[in-house]
Design a protein around this motif. Structure first.
Motif, mmCIF file in Angstrom:
data_model
loop_
_atom_site.group_PDB
_atom_site.id
_atom_site.type_symbol
_atom_site.label_atom_id
_atom_site.label_comp_id
_atom_site.label_asym_id
_atom_site.label_seq_id
_atom_site.Cartn_x
_atom_site.Cartn_y
_atom_site.Cartn_z
ATOM 1 N N GLN A 75 0.830 -1.207 0.000
ATOM 2 C CA GLN A 75 0.000 0.000 0.000
ATOM 3 C C GLN A 75 0.867 1.260 0.000
ATOM 4 O O GLN A 75 0.546 2.238 -0.667
ATOM 5 N N LYS A 76 1.973 1.212 0.732
ATOM 6 C CA LYS A 76 2.881 2.360 0.771
ATOM 7 C C LYS A 76 3.494 2.599 -0.602
ATOM 8 O O LYS A 76 3.561 3.740 -1.075
ATOM 9 N N LYS A 77 3.922 1.547 -1.276
ATOM 10 C CA LYS A 77 4.509 1.669 -2.611
ATOM 11 C C LYS A 77 3.479 2.178 -3.621
ATOM 12 O O LYS A 77 3.794 2.994 -4.483
ATOM 13 N N VAL A 78 2.255 1.691 -3.528
ATOM 14 C CA VAL A 78 1.198 2.138 -4.443
ATOM 15 C C VAL A 78 0.932 3.624 -4.244
ATOM 16 O O VAL A 78 0.775 4.379 -5.213
ATOM 17 N N LYS A 79 0.899 4.070 -3.000
ATOM 18 C CA LYS A 79 0.670 5.489 -2.717
ATOM 19 C C LYS A 79 1.805 6.336 -3.257
ATOM 20 O O LYS A 79 1.578 7.406 -3.840
ATOM 21 N N GLU A 80 3.042 5.870 -3.098
ATOM 22 C CA GLU A 80 4.191 6.608 -3.630
ATOM 23 C C GLU A 80 4.109 6.733 -5.152
ATOM 24 O O GLU A 80 4.365 7.802 -5.708
ATOM 25 N N GLU A 81 3.746 5.649 -5.818
ATOM 26 C CA GLU A 81 3.667 5.671 -7.283
ATOM 27 C C GLU A 81 2.541 6.575 -7.774
ATOM 28 O O GLU A 81 2.697 7.285 -8.760
ATOM 29 N N THR A 82 1.405 6.557 -7.093
ATOM 30 C CA THR A 82 0.311 7.443 -7.508
ATOM 31 C C THR A 82 0.671 8.900 -7.269
ATOM 32 O O THR A 82 0.301 9.769 -8.060
ATOM 33 N N ASP A 83 1.425 9.181 -6.195
ATOM 34 C CA ASP A 83 1.883 10.545 -5.961
ATOM 35 C C ASP A 83 2.852 10.989 -7.045
ATOM 36 O O ASP A 83 2.814 12.135 -7.505
ATOM 37 N N LYS A 84 3.733 10.075 -7.479
ATOM 38 C CA LYS A 84 4.668 10.401 -8.564
ATOM 39 C C LYS A 84 3.924 10.697 -9.862
ATOM 40 O O LYS A 84 4.249 11.631 -10.578
ATOM 41 N N LEU A 85 2.922 9.872 -10.176
ATOM 42 C CA LEU A 85 2.144 10.087 -11.397
ATOM 43 C C LEU A 85 1.357 11.385 -11.344
ATOM 44 O O LEU A 85 1.245 12.092 -12.347
ATOM 45 N N ALA A 86 0.810 11.699 -10.175
ATOM 46 C CA ALA A 86 0.057 12.944 -10.032
ATOM 47 C C ALA A 86 0.978 14.149 -10.167
ATOM 48 O O ALA A 86 0.597 15.171 -10.738
ATOM 49 N N ALA A 87 2.200 14.043 -9.659
ATOM 50 C CA ALA A 87 3.149 15.145 -9.762
ATOM 51 C C ALA A 87 3.672 15.293 -11.191
ATOM 52 O O ALA A 87 3.937 16.400 -11.656
ATOM 53 N N ALA A 88 3.801 14.192 -11.900
ATOM 54 C CA ALA A 88 4.332 14.243 -13.259
ATOM 55 C C ALA A 88 3.277 14.692 -14.264
ATOM 56 O O ALA A 88 3.616 15.213 -15.327
#
Length: 169
Positions: A75-88
């Protein structure tokens, strides 16, 4: 002797089963193990290989995780990846309007009132009488085409009637 036949049969069977059990116990006691070595005589590597046949064997320094810890990590990794996609993702892109597409199937031998009921239920028109008058004005009471008709977005009454009258290929 015939009266005690069942007792004699039971005693004989008991003696035979007891002898077999005694024989099995004596054979098992003389055999040290499948590999020919007793547990005390094995070195740690050989012991690890033998136990790996039946169990999962890990080194002492290996970190073991519970299912809850694995789920939390995922869940932590998924949240990090979604934050990266939202920032990009650039925020200056205009949002595109989604077009609602409605497909209506007109069956054979349907009259104008049944078709108007079908269109009201699908949300394409709101007034049945206005549809019937527009259909009469375009002369389409007998020209309704059988088959699937696709309606995209909001259409006015004339476009709906012309779509129903024209042939769909």
């Amino acid at each position: 002797m015939l009266k005690n036949r069942s007792y004699l049969l039971g005693i004989g069977t008991g003696i035979i089963v007891g002898a077999l059990l005694l024989q099995v116990m004596s054979v098992r006691a003389s055999a040290p193990g499948k590999s020919g070595l007793a547990l005390d005589e094995m070195d740690p590597q050989k012991l690890k290989e033998e136990t790996a046949k039946y169990y999962q064997v890990f080194d002492l320094g290996t970190k073991m995780y519970t299912q809850a810890e694995v789920d939390a990590s995922v869940q932590k990794k998924v949240k990090e990846e979604t934050d990266k996609l939202a920032a990009a993702k650039p925020q200056d892109q205009p949002k595109t309007e989604t077009v609602v597409r409605t497909v209506v199937y007109v069956q054979p031998n349907l009259d104008a009132t049944a078709v108007s009921e079908l269109l009201v239920k699908s949300g394409l028109i709101t007034d049945r009488k206005a549809f019937a008058t527009e259909l009469q004005k375009q002369g389409g009471n007998s020209k309704l085409q059988v088959g699937f008709h696709v309606f995209e977005g909001q259409m006015d009454m004339q476009q709906v009637v012309s779509n129903l009258i024209t042939s769909q290929q």
